[in-house]
Scaffold this motif. Structure first.
Motif, PDB file in Angstrom:
ATOM      1  N   THR A  55      26.456 -19.685 -26.799  1.00  0.00           N
ATOM      2  CA  THR A  55      26.407 -20.000 -28.226  1.00  0.00           C
ATOM      3  C   THR A  55      25.465 -21.160 -28.492  1.00  0.00           C
ATOM      4  O   THR A  55      24.682 -21.144 -29.453  1.00  0.00           O
ATOM      5  CB  THR A  55      27.824 -20.343 -28.742  1.00  0.00           C
ATOM      6  OG1 THR A  55      28.660 -19.198 -28.593  1.00  0.00           O
ATOM      7  CG2 THR A  55      27.803 -20.766 -30.195  1.00  0.00           C
ATOM      8  N   THR A  56      25.522 -22.183 -27.636  1.00  0.00           N
ATOM      9  CA  THR A  56      24.616 -23.325 -27.776  1.00  0.00           C
ATOM     10  C   THR A  56      23.167 -22.879 -27.639  1.00  0.00           C
ATOM     11  O   THR A  56      22.300 -23.255 -28.438  1.00  0.00           O
ATOM     12  CB  THR A  56      24.938 -24.395 -26.713  1.00  0.00           C
ATOM     13  OG1 THR A  56      26.248 -24.914 -26.947  1.00  0.00           O
ATOM     14  CG2 THR A  56      23.935 -25.537 -26.752  1.00  0.00           C
ATOM     15  N   GLY A 114      28.770 -25.716 -31.481  1.00  0.00           N
ATOM     16  CA  GLY A 114      27.581 -24.989 -31.053  1.00  0.00           C
ATOM     17  C   GLY A 114      26.319 -25.740 -31.400  1.00  0.00           C
ATOM     18  O   GLY A 114      26.338 -26.827 -31.976  1.00  0.00           O
ATOM     19  N   GLY A 115      25.175 -25.123 -31.070  1.00  0.00           N
ATOM     20  CA  GLY A 115      23.892 -25.757 -31.321  1.00  0.00           C
ATOM     21  C   GLY A 115      23.600 -25.943 -32.797  1.00  0.00           C
ATOM     22  O   GLY A 115      22.743 -26.751 -33.165  1.00  0.00           O
ATOM     23  N   ASP A 116      24.306 -25.200 -33.646  1.00  0.00           N
ATOM     24  CA  ASP A 116      24.145 -25.368 -35.087  1.00  0.00           C
ATOM     25  C   ASP A 116      25.140 -26.360 -35.663  1.00  0.00           C
ATOM     26  O   ASP A 116      25.229 -26.550 -36.872  1.00  0.00           O
ATOM     27  CB  ASP A 116      24.289 -24.024 -35.798  1.00  0.00           C
ATOM     28  CG  ASP A 116      25.622 -23.339 -35.491  1.00  0.00           C
ATOM     29  OD1 ASP A 116      26.446 -23.940 -34.778  1.00  0.00           O
ATOM     30  OD2 ASP A 116      25.824 -22.207 -35.965  1.00  0.00           O
ATOM     31  N   TYR A 143      22.440 -30.441 -30.202  1.00  0.00           N
ATOM     32  CA  TYR A 143      22.351 -30.069 -31.611  1.00  0.00           C
ATOM     33  C   TYR A 143      21.148 -30.778 -32.222  1.00  0.00           C
ATOM     34  O   TYR A 143      20.602 -31.736 -31.656  1.00  0.00           O
ATOM     35  CB  TYR A 143      23.634 -30.416 -32.363  1.00  0.00           C
ATOM     36  CG  TYR A 143      24.032 -31.872 -32.275  1.00  0.00           C
ATOM     37  CD1 TYR A 143      23.679 -32.786 -33.271  1.00  0.00           C
ATOM     38  CD2 TYR A 143      24.757 -32.351 -31.185  1.00  0.00           C
ATOM     39  CE1 TYR A 143      24.044 -34.119 -33.186  1.00  0.00           C
ATOM     40  CE2 TYR A 143      25.115 -33.680 -31.092  1.00  0.00           C
ATOM     41  CZ  TYR A 143      24.764 -34.559 -32.090  1.00  0.00           C
ATOM     42  OH  TYR A 143      25.106 -35.875 -31.992  1.00  0.00           O
ATOM     43  N   SER A 165      27.128 -31.665 -25.605  1.00  0.00           N
ATOM     44  CA  SER A 165      26.662 -30.724 -26.627  1.00  0.00           C
ATOM     45  C   SER A 165      25.211 -31.029 -26.971  1.00  0.00           C
ATOM     46  O   SER A 165      24.719 -32.144 -26.797  1.00  0.00           O
ATOM     47  CB  SER A 165      27.532 -30.782 -27.884  1.00  0.00           C
ATOM     48  OG  SER A 165      27.530 -32.082 -28.442  1.00  0.00           O
ATOM     49  N   LYS A 175      28.362 -26.119 -35.604  1.00  0.00           N
ATOM     50  CA  LYS A 175      29.582 -25.475 -36.071  1.00  0.00           C
ATOM     51  C   LYS A 175      30.547 -25.232 -34.914  1.00  0.00           C
ATOM     52  O   LYS A 175      30.117 -24.999 -33.797  1.00  0.00           O
ATOM     53  CB  LYS A 175      29.252 -24.146 -36.761  1.00  0.00           C
ATOM     54  CG  LYS A 175      28.389 -24.289 -37.999  1.00  0.00           C
ATOM     55  CD  LYS A 175      28.064 -22.933 -38.592  1.00  0.00           C
ATOM     56  CE  LYS A 175      27.182 -23.065 -39.832  1.00  0.00           C
ATOM     57  NZ  LYS A 175      26.829 -21.731 -40.387  1.00  0.00           N
ATOM     58  N   GLY A 181      31.393 -17.292 -31.474  1.00  0.00           N
ATOM     59  CA  GLY A 181      30.821 -18.632 -31.356  1.00  0.00           C
ATOM     60  C   GLY A 181      31.538 -19.528 -30.380  1.00  0.00           C
ATOM     61  O   GLY A 181      31.417 -20.750 -30.444  1.00  0.00           O
ATOM     62  N   ARG A 211      21.814 -19.945 -28.135  1.00  0.00           N
ATOM     63  CA  ARG A 211      21.384 -19.162 -29.301  1.00  0.00           C
ATOM     64  C   ARG A 211      21.194 -20.040 -30.526  1.00  0.00           C
ATOM     65  O   ARG A 211      20.346 -19.765 -31.380  1.00  0.00           O
ATOM     66  CB  ARG A 211      22.409 -18.068 -29.597  1.00  0.00           C
ATOM     67  CG  ARG A 211      22.500 -17.006 -28.491  1.00  0.00           C
ATOM     68  CD  ARG A 211      23.489 -15.912 -28.852  1.00  0.00           C
ATOM     69  NE  ARG A 211      23.640 -14.942 -27.771  1.00  0.00           N
ATOM     70  CZ  ARG A 211      24.335 -13.819 -27.866  1.00  0.00           C
ATOM     71  NH1 ARG A 211      24.964 -13.529 -28.996  1.00  0.00           N
ATOM     72  NH2 ARG A 211      24.417 -12.985 -26.838  1.00  0.00           N
ATOM     73  N   GLY A 212      21.996 -21.110 -30.608  1.00  0.00           N
ATOM     74  CA  GLY A 212      21.912 -21.990 -31.761  1.00  0.00           C
ATOM     75  C   GLY A 212      20.667 -22.851 -31.793  1.00  0.00           C
ATOM     76  O   GLY A 212      20.213 -23.255 -32.868  1.00  0.00           O
ATOM     77  N   ILE A 213      20.105 -23.153 -30.617  1.00  0.00           N
ATOM     78  CA  ILE A 213      18.940 -24.047 -30.577  1.00  0.00           C
ATOM     79  C   ILE A 213      17.634 -23.312 -30.288  1.00  0.00           C
ATOM     80  O   ILE A 213      16.548 -23.853 -30.542  1.00  0.00           O
ATOM     81  CB  ILE A 213      19.132 -25.162 -29.520  1.00  0.00           C
ATOM     82  CG1 ILE A 213      19.202 -24.579 -28.094  1.00  0.00           C
ATOM     83  CG2 ILE A 213      20.365 -25.990 -29.836  1.00  0.00           C
ATOM     84  CD1 ILE A 213      19.296 -25.650 -26.996  1.00  0.00           C
TER      85      ILE A 213
END
Length: 272
Positions: free
Chosen positions: A9-10, A225-227, A80, A78, A229, A216, A12-14
């Motif tokens: 998830t991380t 996550g990377g976003d 972000y 994390s 959230k 997520g 994909r988020g970044i």
């Protein structure tokens, strides 16, 4: 601790906000993580364009033409994005800045059990990754592989599937959930489980991990996550963290034991 779905998830988020950008500066405020951040990271990575990101187990690889940044989130780490110039907080240890300005990538890790490393070799041959088993969502992870590795093994099946040399990324949360879904008692010896039941377990591991990624990940304490959230798979948990609560299938109270120093929750009626 972030497990495979949280790491995926991380990534994909970044990913979309990193690929194609050129690193202009790396601000290392705390180099002492699980292993010291290597001195050559800054000199080698600054000026490099990020080509793509991949994941191996719980490791994220950020690839450039010169080498690969290897990131492990440890127990509380994390990644972000923050707006350019955002002042760091106490546990914000590293910032990656880019030539086009815009958002910075920030690494935070209260417990400092994570890692930021650098290699100019094939990253999958790094000492931390070379021994890893297959990815659980790949075709390589199937009943033939699991059955062959389980033969003669006198170790609880939960401990067995959490061994990264057997298969990567099946951490405590998802091992509990997959075994419940497969109807297998977590302290049964791996070598005593039939091939037919192992086939079901392989399928359940894949289903549980895929569902967790779709949601997520699971936010229990520190993970976002990377976003930025939280993960929502916690709402889907059937056994993990539910000791003494009614089983979602038979409504009998769930039991809790310790296996390899890990909390293990299961239903004595539904899992045999």
């Amino acid at each position: 601790m972030p497990e495979l779905p949280e790491v995926e998830t991380t990534l994909r988020g970044i990913e979309s906000n990193l690929v194609g950008r050129t690193v202009s500066k790396i601000d290392i405020r705390q180099p002492k993580l699980r292993w010291p951040i290597p001195d050559e990271l800054t000199s080698d990575m600054v000026g490099q364009e990020i080509i793509n990101l991949t994941r191996r187990g719980k490791y994220i690889g950020v690839h450039t033409a010169k080498g690969t940044l290897i990131i492990h989130l440890g127990m509380s780490g994390s990644l972000y994005f923050v707006p350019e110039g955002t002042p760091p907080l106490f546990h914000d240890h590293v910032d990656f800045q880019f030539s086009d300005n815009g958002n910075w990538l920030r690494y935070t890790d209260p417990r400092r059990f994570g890692a930021i490393l650098w290699t100019t070799e094939n990253w999958t041959t790094h000492d931390l990754l070379s021994h890893l088993g297959p990815e659980p969502l790949s075709d390589e992870f199937d009943v033939e592989l699991l059955h062959n590795k389980a033969k003669g093994r006198k170790v609880p099946i939960k401990t067995f599937i959490m061994d990264s040399k057997v298969v990567v990324g099946v951490g405590n949360i998802y091992a509990n959930e997959a075994l419940f879904k497969a109807g297998i008692k977590p302290n049964r010896m791996a070598g005593n489980i039939s091939k037919a039941r192992l086939k079901v377990l392989v399928e359940c591991i894949k289903v549980v991990l895929a569902a967790a990624i779709e949601q997520g990940g699971t936010t229990l304490k520190d993970f976002v996550g990377g976003d930025g959230k939280p993960g929502y798979f916690k709402q889907e948990l059937s056994v993990y963290g539910r000791a003494d609560k009614p089983c979602v299938s038979c409504e009998r109270p769930l039991k809790e034991i310790r296996l390899a120093q890990r909390s293990t929750v299961y239903c004595s009626h539904c899992q045999t």
